[in-house]
Design a protein around this motif. Structure first.
Motif, mmCIF file in Angstrom:
data_model
loop_
_atom_site.group_PDB
_atom_site.id
_atom_site.type_symbol
_atom_site.label_atom_id
_atom_site.label_comp_id
_atom_site.label_asym_id
_atom_site.label_seq_id
_atom_site.Cartn_x
_atom_site.Cartn_y
_atom_site.Cartn_z
ATOM 1 N N VAL A 1 0.635 -1.038 0.268
ATOM 2 C CA VAL A 1 -0.345 -0.002 0.065
ATOM 3 C C VAL A 1 0.939 1.446 0.481
ATOM 4 N N THR A 2 2.273 1.349 -0.527
ATOM 5 C CA THR A 2 2.805 2.534 -0.199
ATOM 6 C C THR A 2 2.630 3.619 -0.900
ATOM 7 N N ILE A 3 2.211 2.920 -2.620
ATOM 8 C CA ILE A 3 1.981 4.071 -3.848
ATOM 9 C C ILE A 3 0.108 4.475 -2.887
ATOM 10 N N GLU A 4 -0.524 3.678 -2.787
ATOM 11 C CA GLU A 4 -1.465 4.418 -2.030
ATOM 12 C C GLU A 4 -1.736 5.371 -0.719
ATOM 13 N N ALA A 5 -0.424 5.559 -0.283
ATOM 14 C CA ALA A 5 -0.287 5.916 0.727
ATOM 15 C C ALA A 5 0.500 7.259 0.775
ATOM 16 N N ILE A 6 0.794 7.235 -0.594
ATOM 17 C CA ILE A 6 1.760 8.484 -1.172
ATOM 18 C C ILE A 6 1.429 9.008 -2.072
ATOM 19 N N GLN A 7 1.133 8.612 -3.485
ATOM 20 C CA GLN A 7 -0.040 9.410 -4.346
ATOM 21 C C GLN A 7 -0.897 10.891 -4.161
ATOM 22 N N PRO A 8 -1.355 10.573 -2.910
ATOM 23 C CA PRO A 8 -2.244 12.087 -2.321
ATOM 24 C C PRO A 8 -1.592 13.137 -1.704
ATOM 25 N N ILE A 9 -0.051 12.466 -1.496
ATOM 26 C CA ILE A 9 0.749 13.294 -0.657
ATOM 27 C C ILE A 9 1.575 14.190 -2.154
ATOM 28 N N LEU A 10 1.898 13.397 -3.368
ATOM 29 C CA LEU A 10 2.570 14.302 -4.263
ATOM 30 C C LEU A 10 1.999 14.956 -5.384
ATOM 31 N N LYS A 11 2.207 15.772 -5.451
ATOM 32 C CA LYS A 11 1.469 17.355 -6.091
ATOM 33 C C LYS A 11 1.982 17.585 -7.237
ATOM 34 N N LEU A 12 3.149 16.541 -7.501
ATOM 35 C CA LEU A 12 3.730 16.897 -9.411
ATOM 36 C C LEU A 12 4.282 15.650 -9.465
ATOM 37 N N GLU A 13 4.552 14.811 -10.110
ATOM 38 C CA GLU A 13 4.563 13.324 -10.382
ATOM 39 C C GLU A 13 6.009 13.142 -11.409
ATOM 40 N N ILE A 14 6.622 12.804 -11.307
ATOM 41 C CA ILE A 14 7.746 12.696 -12.538
ATOM 42 C C ILE A 14 8.265 11.358 -13.337
ATOM 43 N N PRO A 15 6.880 10.899 -14.050
ATOM 44 C CA PRO A 15 7.000 9.093 -14.475
ATOM 45 C C PRO A 15 8.233 9.435 -15.083
ATOM 46 N N GLY A 16 9.374 10.197 -15.524
ATOM 47 C CA GLY A 16 10.361 9.081 -16.039
ATOM 48 C C GLY A 16 11.037 8.433 -14.979
ATOM 49 N N PHE A 17 10.858 8.473 -14.130
ATOM 50 C CA PHE A 17 11.796 8.081 -12.756
ATOM 51 C C PHE A 17 11.123 6.170 -12.767
ATOM 52 N N GLY A 18 10.246 6.079 -12.672
ATOM 53 C CA GLY A 18 9.246 4.992 -12.995
ATOM 54 C C GLY A 18 9.601 4.512 -14.151
ATOM 55 N N GLU A 19 9.403 4.777 -15.356
ATOM 56 C CA GLU A 19 9.902 4.774 -16.718
ATOM 57 C C GLU A 19 11.084 4.281 -17.137
ATOM 58 N N PHE A 20 11.646 4.910 -16.286
ATOM 59 C CA PHE A 20 13.813 4.265 -16.138
ATOM 60 C C PHE A 20 14.045 3.277 -15.397
ATOM 61 N N PHE A 21 12.876 3.548 -14.036
ATOM 62 C CA PHE A 21 13.527 1.934 -13.052
ATOM 63 C C PHE A 21 13.343 1.261 -13.948
ATOM 64 N N ARG A 22 11.831 0.979 -14.487
ATOM 65 C CA ARG A 22 11.349 -0.689 -15.070
ATOM 66 C C ARG A 22 12.027 -0.951 -16.173
ATOM 67 N N SER A 23 13.139 -0.325 -17.107
ATOM 68 C CA SER A 23 13.549 -0.030 -17.877
ATOM 69 C C SER A 23 14.517 -1.005 -17.726
ATOM 70 N N LEU A 24 15.350 -0.145 -16.155
ATOM 71 C CA LEU A 24 16.698 -1.040 -16.468
ATOM 72 C C LEU A 24 16.646 -1.484 -15.821
ATOM 73 N N SER A 25 15.385 -1.710 -14.692
ATOM 74 C CA SER A 25 15.261 -3.539 -13.955
ATOM 75 C C SER A 25 14.452 -4.695 -14.336
ATOM 76 N N TYR A 26 14.080 -4.212 -15.588
ATOM 77 C CA TYR A 26 13.479 -5.386 -16.647
ATOM 78 C C TYR A 26 15.347 -6.484 -16.983
ATOM 79 N N GLN A 27 16.469 -5.339 -17.218
ATOM 80 C CA GLN A 27 17.334 -5.549 -17.803
ATOM 81 C C GLN A 27 18.106 -6.826 -17.026
ATOM 82 N N GLU A 28 17.420 -6.472 -16.155
ATOM 83 C CA GLU A 28 18.484 -7.816 -14.592
ATOM 84 C C GLU A 28 17.484 -8.552 -13.987
ATOM 85 N N ILE A 29 16.392 -8.722 -14.496
ATOM 86 C CA ILE A 29 15.133 -9.320 -13.738
ATOM 87 C C ILE A 29 14.488 -10.152 -14.947
#
Length: 156
Positions: A77-105
């Motif tokens: 539930v971390t995302i559900e807890a923090i998403q209401p707190i975020l005023k400005l999301e940085i979508p590139g972070f999640g996109e890059f993380f999943r891309s790099l993670s894909y290379q590993e797992i």
């Protein structure tokens, strides 16, 4: 510019002695001369996560990094807890993380709901998976190389 980083570990099972991911984040940040607070360890509970977040905000942190609770299990539930707190999301972070993670797992990376953004007081937040290797990847390849730039841009 000296930044202070606060760390929150979200887990129903980890303790100070067994929190490898929180301690890794702390160590990597300290190596780069950041002031570090935490890790605070909380259960997979929205209220506990938000309370820990507010505790760190009151200590004048610049950056808050959570680890754990970003998957798709019903108790994550971390995302559900923090998403209401975020005023400005940085979508590139999640996109890059999943891309790099894909290379590993591989395709397991698609289950990561990792996010980053700024709250109403311009604290920068990163929500990472609980896996130690995922935390290392995010810290070394994304967060530490870019955190100063992100803070500088937001404070313009």
């Amino acid at each position: 510019m000296n930044l202070t980083i606060g760390i929150i570990t979200v887990s129903d099972t980890r303790t100070t002695a067994t929190d490898q991911s929180g301690n890794l984040i702390r160590s990597l940040a300290a190596e780069k001369q950041f002031t570090v607070i935490g890790p605070l360890i909380v259960k997979d509970d929205c209220q506990e996560i938000q309370t820990a977040y507010q505790t760190l905000c009151q200590q004048n942190v610049d950056v808050i990094i959570t680890n754990g609770g970003t998957g798709i299990a019903k108790r994550d539930v971390t995302i559900e807890a923090i998403q209401p707190i975020l005023k400005l999301e940085i979508p590139g972070f999640g996109e890059f993380f999943r891309s790099l993670s894909y290379q590993e797992i591989g395709t397991h990376a698609m289950a990561s709901r990792t996010v980053a953004g700024f709250d109403h007081a311009d604290h920068l937040l990163f929500a990472l998976p609980g896996s130690t290797s995922a935390c290392r990847l995010a810290m070394e390849q994304l967060i530490l190389p870019e955190v100063y730039h992100l803070i500088k841009e937001r404070r313009k």
